[in-house]
Design a protein around this motif. Structure first.
Motif, mmCIF file in Angstrom:
data_model
loop_
_atom_site.group_PDB
_atom_site.id
_atom_site.type_symbol
_atom_site.label_atom_id
_atom_site.label_comp_id
_atom_site.label_asym_id
_atom_site.label_seq_id
_atom_site.Cartn_x
_atom_site.Cartn_y
_atom_site.Cartn_z
ATOM 1 N N ARG A 135 37.139 -2.176 4.603
ATOM 2 C CA ARG A 135 38.375 -2.881 4.233
ATOM 3 C C ARG A 135 38.498 -2.961 2.714
ATOM 4 N NH1 ARG A 135 40.850 -2.626 9.123
ATOM 5 N NH2 ARG A 135 39.766 -3.817 10.744
ATOM 6 N N GLU A 147 38.012 -10.674 8.207
ATOM 7 C CA GLU A 147 39.113 -9.727 8.444
ATOM 8 C C GLU A 147 40.343 -10.441 8.989
ATOM 9 O OE1 GLU A 147 36.555 -7.271 10.946
ATOM 10 O OE2 GLU A 147 37.178 -5.517 9.802
ATOM 11 N N TRP A 188 37.662 -8.081 15.041
ATOM 12 C CA TRP A 188 37.719 -8.503 13.644
ATOM 13 C C TRP A 188 36.791 -9.682 13.395
ATOM 14 C CZ3 TRP A 188 43.603 -8.587 11.984
ATOM 15 C CH2 TRP A 188 44.076 -7.273 11.933
ATOM 16 N N TYR A 248 43.922 -9.948 7.082
ATOM 17 C CA TYR A 248 45.055 -9.222 7.661
ATOM 18 C C TYR A 248 46.029 -10.114 8.418
ATOM 19 C CZ TYR A 248 43.162 -4.668 6.436
ATOM 20 O OH TYR A 248 42.728 -3.572 5.742
#
Length: 717
Positions: free
Chosen positions: A241, A433, A429, A437
């Motif tokens: 990421r 994360e 996730w 996101y």
């Protein structure tokens, strides 16, 4: 070459819009009675983007079936994420069909089994899908009565349905069951739903309290969520990421990861992932990857975002206007101007975005935690160039969404990696994360100019909302001169938000309700009128008046001009077709700024309440969740870099905060049902701000009301 591939993919996606092949569809159902219906208008379907416009069959988006064993099954694209429709929808169907509740089954969120649905959001299931489903059930019962009339040799008017049995009222021994009527037959009916008011006096299940039918599974840990699933040969994927939403990958070295036993590295453009059958070893492999990025950050952070929004290239849209603002100003003895700020918020669901994908025999199957299985199916079809009937999305139980799981990035990631690796791939996730996101609740600015005359009647209301949207911005009060202006990003203007924003439980209605109700409270205090009395004298809305009076009764409210020193507040609002009013009592530690909510009461008019137990749970959940946006929740960021990446810095409500909660659901059995999953959250910030002012004389204009902000307000009081 790349362009040609894309063109070919588009052609593949756009030529397959019929969902499951018809022969497979009826093979699945077998014989019985099938009623197709659409909860949304046909024109709504036609208006959908081409890649969403489905037809299965004839664009009827849901159906119910009565099988040979008498089981009644409703197939719907709705999903269950804790809101309780897996219980309330069967209540409605059981009453309409006159069958035992335990005979009704729900099949939800499976794109191979259920017709198209846009998604589960907006508190629409009960108020929009529910009545259409009831009408379909009524049609099914009419079909059964016609069949029974022939079989029993008596006119329909002489028949009565009870517990799945049709009885000849003149000869009670002359009966036939639904299962007997359905046996050996396949009857299709296509229903253009025109819901009519139901006779609530005949309800047996609707209006009674039932515990959630999935409660036992969930409290015992037997319920399966996506992350619980296992497939032979399954591997876990960890994906590289970026450190910021403004970052772009410029170089990457994953040679060290490739040397680790059992690790497979996949790269597809900017997608770099490590796969391993052991999740912890996948984590360790990811940590060995070295990457460099270029950055193009927006010059905004959590401290400057409100000024940033006001200076942005915005488009002003007057959404409602009445009377003459200048006349209102002249009629006003006192005029008040205020500016309110609301920050970005995370959804913070218990279950992070998770998906498991398997590509087998040319078909992709994805189990995903999402509120939107069909849009995810469309997206995978586009991304991978697969026909729709070669993509199946199944949604198990979802561990909370609050609008945040309308997005489904993890489903696309898992599907792509499964196709590239040839193995079943789980993408789960991390909390880090999930924060990065998330499509956050939008920050917003609201400016209000209002005025009252000598009698405390509101004469002026000039409302400007920047980047919150207009949900919940209704004036509500009877103001002769009012105007509401919405500001959004101008066409061709640069982005305002440095990351994604999206719906958050009652999207931004809490922002608008906070600003409106605090402004009302300011005027009530300036007029020297009790805040409840001030609201009632400026209201003509009978539903809102009823909610305010009933919550005052429940609360045991004693009128008093604010600030009274008692710490009692009042606020009200509307959302999802439901009217709601709150009262709260707080204690404020003037030395530390800490606020404790002692008790809070809520009354709502939601029309017909299908399951009072379920509705009460939703109201209590709304109030508890709202304490987070009221006191602590605020996203810290610098450009596209999200600083809050876990619950160590982003504080959500704790059980220790739980106040005494009283709820009232007004008896409206003769009215259409309305939304119940979101309304009770919208007024909580406002009612607590009102209570803090009543306790201390300190007025707060920015959420959340942290101890530091309370202390700052106390200095100005």
């Amino acid at each position: 070459m790349k362009k040609d591939v894309k063109k070919a993919n588009n052609k593949t996606s756009s030529t397959k819009r019929s969902g499951m092949p018809r022969r497979d569809f009826f093979k699945l159902l077998g014989s019985g009675i099938i009623i197709f219906f659409r909860p949304w208008g046909a024109l709504d379907l036609i208006a959908l983007p081409g890649d969403q416009a489905r037809s299965l069959p004839k664009d009827y988006n849901s159906f119910l079936s009565i099988a040979e064993d008498g089981t009644v099954t409703c197939f719907t694209g709705k999903i269950e994420m804790g809101q309780g429709i897996i219980t309330s929808l069967p209540q409605m169907m059981a009453d309409e069909l006159n069958v035992p509740l335990e005979k009704v089954k729900m099949v939800m969120g499976d794109t191979d089994l259920c017709p198209w649905d846009g998604g589960t959001w907006g508190s629409l299931t009960t108020r929009a899908f529910g009545p259409a489903m009831r009408a379909a059930a009524a049609e099914a019962k009419a079909v059964l009565l016609d069949l029974a009339s022939v079989q029993l040799g008596v006119p329909v008017a002489q028949l009565e349905a009870k517990d799945g049995i049709i009885i000849d009222t003149k000869n009670p021994k002359n009966t036939v069951s639904y299962s007997q009527l359905a046996k050996g037959k396949r009857i299709e009916k296509f229903l253009d739903v025109k819901p009519t008011p139901e006779d609530y006096t005949k309800f047996y299940y609707v209006g009674k309290s039932y515990k959630h039918s999935d409660a036992s599974l969930k409290v015992t840990g037997a319920a399966k969520y996506t992350g619980d699933l296992k497939l032979p040969g399954m591997v876990y994927a960890r994906i590289l990421r970026p450190p910021s939403h403004g970052a772009k990958l410029t170089s990457v070295d994953y040679s060290a990861a490739e040397k680790l036993p059992g690790v497979k590295v996949i790269r597809d453009g900017d997608l770099v992932a490590v796969l391993h059958e052991n999740r912890e070893k996948a984590d360790a492999a990811l940590a060995t990857i070295k990457a460099e990025y270029s950055f193009n950050e927006m010059p905004v952070n959590d401290k400057t975002v409100f000024e940033w929004m006001l200076k942005a290239d915005s488009r002003a849209n007057v959404v409602r206007s009445k009377g003459d603002l200048e006349a209102g100003r002249q009629q006003s003895e006192k005029v008040f101007e205020s500016e309110y700020h609301d920050p970005y918020l995370a959804h913070a669901p218990m279950e992070t975005h998770t998906a498991l994908a398997q590509f087998e025999n040319g078909k992709m199957t994805v189990w995903a935690a999402t509120q939107t299985p069909y849009p995810l199916q469309d997206s995978i079809s586009r991304d991978l160039g697969l026909p729709l009937d070669k993509v199946r999305v199944i949604v198990p139980f979802v561990g909370g969404g609050f609008g945040g799981k309308s997005a489904y990035q993890q489903g696309n990631e898992a599907a792509k990696l499964a196709k590239l690796s040839g193995k079943p791939v789980m993408v789960m996730w991390t909390r880090d994360e999930e924060f990065f996101y998330d499509n956050f609740h939008s920050a917003a600015v609201i400016k209000i100019k209002s005025g009252i005359d000598k009698e405390g009647m509101i004469k002026l209301w000039d409302y400007h909302v920047y980047y919150a949207g207009t949900r919940g911005s209704e004036t509500i009060y009877d103001v002769p001169n009012n105007k509401t202006t919405d500001y959004s990003r101008n066409r061709e203007a640069p982005p305002v938000h440095p990351f994604s924003t999206g719906p958050w439980r009652a999207p931004n209605a809490n922002t608008n309700t906070f600003a409106r109700e605090v402004q009302i409270d300011i005027m009530a205090s300036a007029a020297g009128i009790d805040p409840l009395e001030f609201r009632l004298k400026n209201l003509k809305d009978e539903k809102m008046i009823a909610c305010l009076k009933s919550v005052a009764d429940k609360f045991g409210y004693v009128p008093g001009k604010s600030p009274s020193g008692r710490g009692i507040g009042v606020a009200c609002g509307t959302d999802a077709g439901t009217w709601v009013a709150h009262m709260a009592e707080v204690k404020v530690d003037k030395a530390t700024g800490k606020v404790t909510v002692v008790r809070i009461a809520c009354s709502q008019d939601m029309g017909l309440c299908v399951n009072p137990q379920g509705a009460t749970i939703q109201m209590e959940g709304c109030i508890m969740m709202a304490l987070g946006y009221t006191f602590t929740e605020e996203l810290f960021f610098e450009g596209g870099k999200i600083i809050d990446r876990g619950f160590d810095t982003y504080e959500i409500p704790k059980f220790s905060w739980l106040p005494k909660i009283d709820t009232v659901i007004l008896d409206r059995k003769d009215k259409a049902p309305q939304g119940g999953g979101e309304p009770a959250i919208v007024s909580v910030g406002a009612v607590i701000a009102s209570a803090i002012f009543d306790a201390t004389g300190a007025r707060l204009y920015r959420m959340p009301m942290t101890p530091a902000r309370v202390l700052e307000a106390l200095k100005k009081a």
